[in-house]
Design an enzyme around this catalytic site. Sequence first.
Site: not given
Length: 269
Positions: A10, A95, A97-102, A135
Site C-alpha cells: 500500500k 522498511g 513504508g509500504l506495509g509489506g510485513g503487515s 496496519d
Amino acid sequence: MMRNYKSPAKINLFLKIVDKRSDGYHDIQSIFQLIDLHDEISINLRKDRQINLNSNKKKIIKDNLIFTAIKKFLEYTKLKRIGMDIFLNKNIPIGSGLGGGSSNAAIILLAMNKIYNSNLRASQLKTIANSIGSDVTFFLHGKNAWVEGTGNVITPIYLKPAWFILIHGKHKVSTSKIFSRYRINGHSKNFSYDDYLNNNTRNDLEDVVFELYPSIYQSYKNLSKYGKARMSGSGGTVFLPLSSYNEARKVISRLPKTDNPLIVKSLIT
C-alpha cells in the site's frame, strides 16, 4: 497441494498524526491505496506439526510477523498446530513504508482460516489482526480505505485509477524510530475528505525522515519537479501520482537512473 497467495503493498496518499495516546501509540488519519506491487506466499502442508519459513531475503526470516500471525491465530482458536512449509518471495522492500510485513501477516491469517476450516468471522479475524500490528487490519479488509485510530478504524472508499512512480530509499527506515522523533504541537487538526480532494494534505513524518536521510529527500526533490510528490508511511519510499502509464514513462525517463524508479498502478477495490 501448494497454496499460493499474493500479498499487496500500500501507499499512504497522505498521513496525518492526530495525537499521541496514553499507551504510547499514535492516532492517525490516512488514505491507504493498494498497489500492484506484491509479495508472494506459498504454503505446503506437512504431515508433522513443524512450521518452516524460508524466503529469498534470508535476513527477514527470524522474528517475522508471519510467525506472530500463526501464533496469535492458534492462541485465539485453541486449535492444534498443522505443520507447513512457507516460502515468502519478498518483492516489497523492507522498511519502505509500504506495509509489506503487515500485509504478509494479514494474508497468513486469511490462509490459516481456510486451512483450518475455522470459519472465523471478519470481526474475529480483526481482533487477532489488531493484536499483531496497526496496519494488519487494513490488509485483512483488502480494500482501499480512509484509515483512522491507530490504523484499526477502516472505512472503504472509492479511489480513481492512477499510476505511481515509486523510488525506494536505500535505507531500512524504522517506524518506531521515526515516530519517537516526531513531535506534535498541541492537538493536531483533522483532515477532511475535501482537504484530500483539494490536495491540502501532507505526510506529517516527511520532515523527520528527510532530515535523517538526505538521500530520500533528494529523491523526493527529483520527483517534485514533475508534480506533488509524497512519502509513504514512515518512509523511505517516495512517490508521484500520475494519470496514465505514458505520462509515468515520460517522467521516469527524466529521473536519475541511480534512483531506480519503478512504475506501479493502483488496485481498484
